[in-house]
Scaffold this motif. Structure first.
Motif, PDB file in Angstrom:
ATOM      1  N   MET A  13       0.770  -1.207  -0.129  1.00 25.15           N
ATOM      2  CA  MET A  13      -0.025  -0.045   0.157  1.00 25.15           C
ATOM      3  C   MET A  13       0.946   1.338  -0.122  1.00 25.15           C
ATOM      4  O   MET A  13       1.927   1.367   0.778  1.00 25.15           O
ATOM      5  CB  MET A  13      -0.890  -0.078   1.251  1.00 25.15           C
ATOM      6  CG  MET A  13      -1.764   1.303   1.418  1.00 25.15           C
ATOM      7  SD  MET A  13      -2.701   1.274   2.972  1.00 25.15           S
ATOM      8  CE  MET A  13      -3.493  -0.245   3.025  1.00 25.15           C
ATOM      9  N   ASP A  14       0.619   1.935  -0.942  1.00 21.82           N
ATOM     10  CA  ASP A  14       1.392   3.431  -0.899  1.00 21.82           C
ATOM     11  C   ASP A  14       0.689   4.299   0.136  1.00 21.82           C
ATOM     12  O   ASP A  14      -0.276   4.147   0.537  1.00 21.82           O
ATOM     13  CB  ASP A  14       1.291   4.041  -2.409  1.00 21.82           C
ATOM     14  CG  ASP A  14       1.849   3.460  -3.347  1.00 21.82           C
ATOM     15  OD1 ASP A  14       2.948   2.718  -3.138  1.00 21.82           O
ATOM     16  OD2 ASP A  14       1.342   3.436  -4.564  1.00 21.82           O
ATOM     17  N   ASN A  15       1.792   5.122   0.770  1.00 19.76           N
ATOM     18  CA  ASN A  15       1.154   5.995   1.545  1.00 19.76           C
ATOM     19  C   ASN A  15       2.116   7.255   1.626  1.00 19.76           C
ATOM     20  O   ASN A  15       3.450   7.234   1.364  1.00 19.76           O
ATOM     21  CB  ASN A  15       1.063   5.493   3.053  1.00 19.76           C
ATOM     22  CG  ASN A  15       2.458   5.125   3.647  1.00 19.76           C
ATOM     23  OD1 ASN A  15       3.515   5.918   4.080  1.00 19.76           O
ATOM     24  ND2 ASN A  15       2.872   3.730   3.419  1.00 19.76           N
ATOM     25  N   LYS A  16       1.661   8.349   2.235  1.00 20.86           N
ATOM     26  CA  LYS A  16       2.687   9.659   2.334  1.00 20.86           C
ATOM     27  C   LYS A  16       2.947   9.851   3.763  1.00 20.86           C
ATOM     28  O   LYS A  16       3.258  11.053   4.037  1.00 20.86           O
ATOM     29  CB  LYS A  16       1.818  10.716   1.687  1.00 20.86           C
ATOM     30  CG  LYS A  16       0.409  11.054   2.138  1.00 20.86           C
ATOM     31  CD  LYS A  16       0.179  12.359   1.385  1.00 20.86           C
ATOM     32  CE  LYS A  16      -0.820  13.124   2.082  1.00 20.86           C
ATOM     33  NZ  LYS A  16      -1.297  14.453   1.197  1.00 20.86           N
ATOM     34  N   LEU A  17       3.158   8.928   4.645  1.00 20.69           N
ATOM     35  CA  LEU A  17       3.420   8.939   5.845  1.00 20.69           C
ATOM     36  C   LEU A  17       4.765   9.567   6.325  1.00 20.69           C
ATOM     37  O   LEU A  17       5.008  10.438   6.923  1.00 20.69           O
ATOM     38  CB  LEU A  17       3.254   7.497   6.399  1.00 20.69           C
ATOM     39  CG  LEU A  17       3.614   7.478   8.303  1.00 20.69           C
ATOM     40  CD1 LEU A  17       2.414   8.421   8.802  1.00 20.69           C
ATOM     41  CD2 LEU A  17       3.341   6.126   8.501  1.00 20.69           C
ATOM     42  N   ARG A  18       5.859   9.253   5.390  1.00 17.71           N
ATOM     43  CA  ARG A  18       7.213   9.757   5.566  1.00 17.71           C
ATOM     44  C   ARG A  18       7.221  11.276   5.184  1.00 17.71           C
ATOM     45  O   ARG A  18       7.747  12.000   5.992  1.00 17.71           O
ATOM     46  CB  ARG A  18       8.144   9.189   4.637  1.00 17.71           C
ATOM     47  CG  ARG A  18       9.445   9.486   4.884  1.00 17.71           C
ATOM     48  CD  ARG A  18      10.342   8.915   3.622  1.00 17.71           C
ATOM     49  NE  ARG A  18      10.056   7.342   3.515  1.00 17.71           N
ATOM     50  CZ  ARG A  18      10.776   6.492   4.189  1.00 17.71           C
ATOM     51  NH1 ARG A  18      11.834   6.762   4.750  1.00 17.71           N
ATOM     52  NH2 ARG A  18      10.713   5.135   4.085  1.00 17.71           N
ATOM     53  N   VAL A  19       6.276  11.845   4.285  1.00 21.53           N
ATOM     54  CA  VAL A  19       6.243  13.039   3.764  1.00 21.53           C
ATOM     55  C   VAL A  19       5.571  13.730   4.889  1.00 21.53           C
ATOM     56  O   VAL A  19       6.056  14.833   5.512  1.00 21.53           O
ATOM     57  CB  VAL A  19       5.431  13.096   2.606  1.00 21.53           C
ATOM     58  CG1 VAL A  19       5.346  14.841   2.321  1.00 21.53           C
ATOM     59  CG2 VAL A  19       6.283  12.541   1.393  1.00 21.53           C
ATOM     60  N   LEU A  20       4.559  13.399   5.363  1.00 17.17           N
ATOM     61  CA  LEU A  20       3.741  13.964   6.607  1.00 17.17           C
ATOM     62  C   LEU A  20       4.758  14.183   7.929  1.00 17.17           C
ATOM     63  O   LEU A  20       4.630  15.271   8.378  1.00 17.17           O
ATOM     64  CB  LEU A  20       2.425  13.386   6.621  1.00 17.17           C
ATOM     65  CG  LEU A  20       1.358  13.304   5.846  1.00 17.17           C
ATOM     66  CD1 LEU A  20       0.231  12.659   6.198  1.00 17.17           C
ATOM     67  CD2 LEU A  20       0.840  14.987   5.528  1.00 17.17           C
ATOM     68  N   ARG A  21       5.370  12.953   8.204  1.00 15.83           N
ATOM     69  CA  ARG A  21       6.261  12.853   9.464  1.00 15.83           C
ATOM     70  C   ARG A  21       7.378  14.161   8.983  1.00 15.83           C
ATOM     71  O   ARG A  21       7.696  14.911  10.016  1.00 15.83           O
ATOM     72  CB  ARG A  21       6.794  11.693   9.515  1.00 15.83           C
ATOM     73  CG  ARG A  21       7.753  11.514  10.789  1.00 15.83           C
ATOM     74  CD  ARG A  21       8.141  10.071  10.939  1.00 15.83           C
ATOM     75  NE  ARG A  21       9.090   9.470   9.767  1.00 15.83           N
ATOM     76  CZ  ARG A  21       9.952   9.830   9.332  1.00 15.83           C
ATOM     77  NH1 ARG A  21      10.738  10.631  10.048  1.00 15.83           N
ATOM     78  NH2 ARG A  21      10.639   9.108   8.360  1.00 15.83           N
ATOM     79  N   ALA A  22       8.248  13.918   7.783  1.00 16.54           N
ATOM     80  CA  ALA A  22       9.091  15.311   7.529  1.00 16.54           C
ATOM     81  C   ALA A  22       8.581  16.712   7.796  1.00 16.54           C
ATOM     82  O   ALA A  22       9.270  17.467   8.173  1.00 16.54           O
ATOM     83  CB  ALA A  22       9.827  14.829   6.255  1.00 16.54           C
ATOM     84  N   GLU A  23       7.520  16.711   7.239  1.00 18.33           N
ATOM     85  CA  GLU A  23       6.997  18.030   7.477  1.00 18.33           C
ATOM     86  C   GLU A  23       6.851  18.724   9.043  1.00 18.33           C
ATOM     87  O   GLU A  23       7.160  19.928   9.180  1.00 18.33           O
ATOM     88  CB  GLU A  23       5.334  18.281   6.742  1.00 18.33           C
ATOM     89  CG  GLU A  23       5.413  18.163   5.255  1.00 18.33           C
ATOM     90  CD  GLU A  23       4.011  18.029   4.483  1.00 18.33           C
ATOM     91  OE1 GLU A  23       3.120  18.003   5.265  1.00 18.33           O
ATOM     92  OE2 GLU A  23       3.733  18.251   3.565  1.00 18.33           O
ATOM     93  N   LYS A  24       6.465  17.633   9.692  1.00 14.59           N
ATOM     94  CA  LYS A  24       6.433  18.110  11.055  1.00 14.59           C
ATOM     95  C   LYS A  24       7.742  17.943  11.858  1.00 14.59           C
ATOM     96  O   LYS A  24       8.080  18.222  13.028  1.00 14.59           O
ATOM     97  CB  LYS A  24       5.440  17.104  11.881  1.00 14.59           C
ATOM     98  CG  LYS A  24       3.989  16.867  11.477  1.00 14.59           C
ATOM     99  CD  LYS A  24       3.183  18.044  12.178  1.00 14.59           C
ATOM    100  CE  LYS A  24       1.803  17.717  12.048  1.00 14.59           C
ATOM    101  NZ  LYS A  24       1.000  19.038  12.653  1.00 14.59           N
ATOM    102  N   LYS A  25       8.901  17.623  11.066  1.00 15.91           N
ATOM    103  CA  LYS A  25      10.238  17.520  11.715  1.00 15.91           C
ATOM    104  C   LYS A  25      10.122  16.476  12.659  1.00 15.91           C
ATOM    105  O   LYS A  25      11.065  16.717  13.955  1.00 15.91           O
ATOM    106  CB  LYS A  25      10.679  18.506  11.857  1.00 15.91           C
ATOM    107  CG  LYS A  25      10.754  19.651  10.811  1.00 15.91           C
ATOM    108  CD  LYS A  25      11.538  21.034  11.155  1.00 15.91           C
ATOM    109  CE  LYS A  25      11.594  21.799  10.154  1.00 15.91           C
ATOM    110  NZ  LYS A  25      10.902  22.217   8.969  1.00 15.91           N
ATOM    111  N   TRP A  26       9.455  15.096  12.620  1.00 14.94           N
ATOM    112  CA  TRP A  26       9.463  14.223  13.563  1.00 14.94           C
ATOM    113  C   TRP A  26      10.087  13.153  13.286  1.00 14.94           C
ATOM    114  O   TRP A  26      10.558  12.631  11.950  1.00 14.94           O
ATOM    115  CB  TRP A  26       7.905  13.693  13.857  1.00 14.94           C
ATOM    116  CG  TRP A  26       7.152  14.462  14.577  1.00 14.94           C
ATOM    117  CD1 TRP A  26       7.428  15.871  15.262  1.00 14.94           C
ATOM    118  CD2 TRP A  26       5.518  14.484  14.549  1.00 14.94           C
ATOM    119  NE1 TRP A  26       6.043  16.362  15.724  1.00 14.94           N
ATOM    120  CE2 TRP A  26       5.144  15.740  15.375  1.00 14.94           C
ATOM    121  CE3 TRP A  26       4.702  13.748  13.958  1.00 14.94           C
ATOM    122  CZ2 TRP A  26       3.937  15.952  15.301  1.00 14.94           C
ATOM    123  CZ3 TRP A  26       3.579  13.863  14.045  1.00 14.94           C
ATOM    124  CH2 TRP A  26       2.942  14.814  14.894  1.00 14.94           C
ATOM    125  N   SER A  27      11.097  12.322  14.131  1.00 15.15           N
ATOM    126  CA  SER A  27      11.966  11.293  13.574  1.00 15.15           C
ATOM    127  C   SER A  27      10.645   9.872  13.832  1.00 15.15           C
ATOM    128  O   SER A  27       9.499  10.285  14.260  1.00 15.15           O
ATOM    129  CB  SER A  27      12.935  10.770  14.767  1.00 15.15           C
ATOM    130  OG  SER A  27      12.378  10.693  15.936  1.00 15.15           O
TER     131      SER A  27
END
Length: 68
Positions: A1-15
């Motif tokens: 399943m494709d997701n944009k979790l990594r992008v959303l996490r990066a936008e928040k600057k969360w590890s």
């Protein structure tokens, strides 16, 4: 399943570890979801959607066959 979790996490600057702590899973679980190696449960998908103030379908894009 494709997701944009990594992008959303990066936008928040969360590890991955920070996100994992916020949603109550391991860092390895976040990594597996981001890399498409594991699909989250429906409950976890709702938690992620709420965490990022998104709709589930805006975060996750299931890879459907053309034949349903």
């Amino acid at each position: 399943m494709d997701n944009k979790l990594r992008v959303l996490r990066a936008e928040k600057k969360w590890s991955q570890a920070e996100l994992a702590e916020k949603i109550g899973v391991s860092r390895q679980a976040v990594n597996a979801i981001e890399n498409g190696k594991h699909d989250p449960s429906l409950t976890l998908a709702f938690i992620l959607a709420k965490t990022f103030n998104q709709r589930i379908e805006d975060i996750f894009n299931p890879a459907y066959d053309n034949e349903i």
